[in-house]
Design an enzyme around this catalytic site. Structure first.
Site, short mmCIF file in Angstrom:
data_model
loop_
_atom_site.label_atom_id
_atom_site.label_comp_id
_atom_site.label_asym_id
_atom_site.label_seq_id
_atom_site.Cartn_x
_atom_site.Cartn_y
_atom_site.Cartn_z
N HIS A 177 -2.46 -7.79 -1.66
CA HIS A 177 -2.45 -6.51 -2.42
C HIS A 177 -2.51 -6.82 -3.90
CE1 HIS A 177 -2.19 -2.04 -2.60
NE2 HIS A 177 -1.74 -2.04 -4.05
N HIS B 172 -5.73 -1.33 -2.37
CA HIS B 172 -5.67 -2.57 -1.67
C HIS B 172 -6.70 -3.48 -1.89
CE1 HIS B 172 -3.94 -5.34 1.48
NE2 HIS B 172 -5.15 -5.68 1.71
N HIS C 156 -0.96 -7.55 -7.18
CA HIS C 156 0.52 -7.38 -7.55
C HIS C 156 1.01 -8.41 -8.55
CE1 HIS C 156 1.17 -10.13 -4.28
NE2 HIS C 156 2.44 -10.31 -4.62
N CYS D 7 0.64 -1.27 -0.15
CA CYS D 7 -0.04 0.04 0.04
C CYS D 7 0.87 1.30 -0.07
CB CYS D 7 -1.01 0.08 1.28
SG CYS D 7 -2.40 -1.02 1.06
#
Length: 347
Positions: free
Chosen positions: A171, A120, A173, A73
């Site tokens: 999160h 997030h 990614h 974040c």
């Protein structure tokens, strides 16, 4: 797109990819961090002619933290993360716990983390087509730069999603591995492509398979002017789709503007079909297969994205048991034609 290169407190590289040209990324990393870990060991398995990376420091990597402790974040005035900025579009940085590293006496290579959004609670499927384009451009940038590093043989971009797959951070990614060797699947695909080219007077194997799938249509899930998504005839996973550009290109940087713009809408559609299949977030691996950086058979490659899930039913997962884990022989419970039909309906 604006590209800003900076460093984290321990010397690792961080790159912001911003959609606004006036974005300012001057905030320093306020943390006090130990030096990055030493490079991983690469050990050669002579019995199967393959390499294994031994990375003991990864035992200590962050594991499923609460949202308030998420390291991906944006930073806040009260808490510093891996991203010093208080907001960002797409950010890429060297992994703090890399599986591959050229630091110290490591075996070479590099691992990076790609943060798709500062949100997030988002997922790749909730991104806008414009943000997908930014991510794709960032992957192209990293493929070129990492491919120029000494000893790097292939650049692998991927996303793992879902605790069932084994993610350690929620999160949104992905990751990039710059391998100092050619992975087994790449070597196998190149060997098959080489044999096909020799038999057919130089034809591209993947291009021929793609053309056959487009003509047959039975396993095609979706298509547009530049891309086709289809379930492979010999799919190993219950739900597996290849998304490939119609034009044979070796890697992401070789995609032209029209192909890059056309990728986002069809890929987002595909991810949403996966989630709609069982009316719940689908765990998946999304893996870009790019041509090797400098191998003599680089021209035999054909860029494609492999998207697959281990979920075979709403309440059942496919586990790699004896045949798959020990012998590498997959047994698929879902016929590829049935999987394609279900994915078409899910749209």
């Amino acid at each position: 797109m604006k590209r800003t290169v900076t460093e984290l407190a321990d010397g690792r590289q961080l790159i912001y990819f911003d959609e606004r040209d006036d974005a300012v990324r001057e905030g320093p990393d306020r943390r006090v961090l130990p030096p990055p870990p030493p490079g991983s060991q690469l050990r050669y398995d002579a019995l199967v002619d393959e390499w294994v990376a031994v990375a003991a420091h990864r035992q200590e990597r962050t594991f499923l933290p609460a949202e308030t402790d998420c390291p991906l974040c944006p930073s806040t005035p009260d808490r510093s993360t891996e991203i010093p900025a208080y907001d960002y579009d797409v950010a890429v940085f060297e992994n703090r716990f890399p599986a591959l590293s050229d630091r110290g006496d490591g075996g070479g290579g590099r691992c990076e983390v790609v943060c798709f959004t500062a949100d997030h609670g988002a997922s790749f499927s909730t991104l806008s087509p414009g943000r997908v384009r930014t991510v794709l451009d960032a992957l192209a940038d990293r493929t070129v730069e990492l491919g120029e590093l000494p000893r790097v043989e292939q650049v692998f971009c991927f996303e793992n999603r879902g605790v069932e797959i084994g993610v350690t951070l929620h999160h949104p990614h992905g990751q990039i591995y710059a391998y100092p060797f050619l992975p087994p699947r790449t070597r196998a695909m190149l060997a098959a492509a080489r044999r096909h080219a020799e038999r057919t007077g130089g034809r591209n194997l993947y291009a021929d398979v793609l053309a056959d799938e487009r003509e047959a249509g039975v396993r095609v899930v979706a298509a547009n002017a530049h891309w086709t998504a289809y379930v492979p005839a010999a799919a190993r996973w219950p739900f597996e789709v290849h998304l490939a550009p119609h034009r044979p290109v070796p890697d992401i940087p070789a995609l032209d503007e029209a192909e890059r713009d056309a990728f986002g809408p069809i890929y987002l559609d595909l991810l949403r079909r996966f989630d709609a299949l069982f009316d719940q977030p689908m765990p998946y691996v999304s893996a870009w297969h790019q041509a090797p950086v400098r191998d003599v058979d680089r021209e035999l490659g054909h860029l494609h994205l492999q998207l697959f899930s281990i979920r075979r039913a709403a309440d059942r997962l496919k586990y790699l048991a004896g045949s798959e884990s020990a012998m590498g022989v997959f047994i698929n419970d879902v016929p590829p034609e049935r999987a394609a039909e279900l994915l078409r309906r899910a749209g």
